[in-house]
Design a protein around this motif. Structure first.
Motif, mmCIF file in Angstrom:
data_model
loop_
_atom_site.group_PDB
_atom_site.id
_atom_site.type_symbol
_atom_site.label_atom_id
_atom_site.label_comp_id
_atom_site.label_asym_id
_atom_site.label_seq_id
_atom_site.Cartn_x
_atom_site.Cartn_y
_atom_site.Cartn_z
ATOM 1 N N LYS A 170 0.839 -1.201 0.000
ATOM 2 C CA LYS A 170 0.000 0.000 0.000
ATOM 3 C C LYS A 170 0.872 1.249 0.000
ATOM 4 N N GLN A 171 1.909 1.249 0.821
ATOM 5 C CA GLN A 171 2.789 2.409 0.904
ATOM 6 C C GLN A 171 3.485 2.648 -0.431
ATOM 7 N N LYS A 178 9.754 -2.482 -7.283
ATOM 8 C CA LYS A 178 9.037 -2.854 -8.504
ATOM 9 C C LYS A 178 8.154 -4.084 -8.257
ATOM 10 N N SER A 179 8.691 -5.039 -7.519
ATOM 11 C CA SER A 179 7.934 -6.252 -7.215
ATOM 12 C C SER A 179 6.687 -5.941 -6.386
ATOM 13 N N HIS A 180 6.837 -5.112 -5.359
ATOM 14 C CA HIS A 180 5.691 -4.751 -4.524
ATOM 15 C C HIS A 180 4.654 -3.954 -5.322
ATOM 16 N N LEU A 181 5.120 -3.076 -6.194
ATOM 17 C CA LEU A 181 4.200 -2.289 -7.015
ATOM 18 C C LEU A 181 3.441 -3.198 -7.990
ATOM 19 N N ARG A 182 4.151 -4.121 -8.632
ATOM 20 C CA ARG A 182 3.509 -5.054 -9.556
ATOM 21 C C ARG A 182 2.478 -5.924 -8.823
ATOM 22 N N ALA A 184 0.928 -5.231 -6.056
ATOM 23 C CA ALA A 184 -0.205 -4.385 -5.648
ATOM 24 C C ALA A 184 -1.164 -4.198 -6.818
ATOM 25 N N ARG A 185 -0.619 -3.956 -8.000
ATOM 26 C CA ARG A 185 -1.462 -3.793 -9.188
ATOM 27 C C ARG A 185 -2.270 -5.055 -9.473
ATOM 28 N N GLU A 236 -7.316 -7.916 -9.502
ATOM 29 C CA GLU A 236 -8.110 -9.092 -9.139
ATOM 30 C C GLU A 236 -9.352 -8.689 -8.345
ATOM 31 N N HIS A 237 -9.185 -7.736 -7.439
ATOM 32 C CA HIS A 237 -10.293 -7.293 -6.599
ATOM 33 C C HIS A 237 -11.329 -6.493 -7.391
ATOM 34 N N LEU A 238 -10.870 -5.707 -8.374
ATOM 35 C CA LEU A 238 -11.776 -4.802 -9.089
ATOM 36 C C LEU A 238 -12.353 -5.371 -10.379
#
Length: 189
Positions: free
Chosen positions: A142-143, A170-174, A176-177, A182-184
């Motif tokens: 999230k951060q 980059k891994s955390h951003l990917r 998160a996306r 998946e949720h949306l």
């Protein structure tokens, strides 16, 4: 003009060195250069102008107390924003908030493509679901997501700010996306 950024960087390093030696005028110059951007960054995090003013002042006090620890090679701005980020985190902890305020979707970023009132309702519903999806991200994802999209920081700046490698960011951003997608996805079917 190619040499101008290098000259500005040398000038900034000189002001930092002078500040480390106790020169308050040099510190004032650094404040003048970064104050507006720093305040804007903090205001986006806390969503309250008065609190942002206080936290900006607190950040500058911490910078002054810790300036002797700045060595580089990271950019001074990255070091400064890391201190600001810690001040904001401390503020949220004191306020007993488990989550940071969500400001990913600002009204200025939502463009009106259809004046139909039902479209506004759909957008509001989507924003609500997006906020809920962001809340489900791990704290670090999230951060990273908010620093990248809401604060417009680069991967490199985020990595420096969070003391992580660019690959990790980059891994955390990917991830998160992917998690948000998946949720949306059910809302776009």
């Amino acid at each position: 003009m190619k040499g101008l950024p290098a000259l500005l960087e040398i000038d900034e390093k000189r002001h930092i060195t002078r500040t480390q030696q106790g020169d308050t005028d040099a510190f004032t110059t650094l404040i003048s250069k970064y104050h507006k951007r720093l305040h804007t960054h903090i205001r986006r995090r806390v969503k309250d102008t008065e609190i942002a003013k206080d936290l900006t002042q607190e950040t500058w006090l911490k910078v002054l107390r810790a300036i002797h620890t700045y060595r580089g090679p990271a950019a001074f701005s990255s070091w400064l924003y890391r201190i600001a980020e810690n001040v904001c985190i401390d503020y949220f902890r004191k306020q007993k908030h488990n989550t940071e305020p969500l400001h990913l979707i600002e009204e200025r970023r939502v463009t009106q493509t259809h004046p139909c009132p039902s479209r506004d309702v759909e957008r509001a519903e989507l924003r609500k679901h997006l906020r809920a999806a962001i809340q489900q991200l791990t704290p670090l994802r999230k951060q990273v997501f908010l620093l990248y999209y809401a604060q417009d920081l680069s991967i490199k700046q985020i990595a420096t700010c969070l003391n992580r490698s660019e690959g990790t960011i980059k891994s955390h951003l990917r991830n998160a996306r992917f998690q948000l997608q998946e949720h949306l996805t059910p809302f776009f079917v």
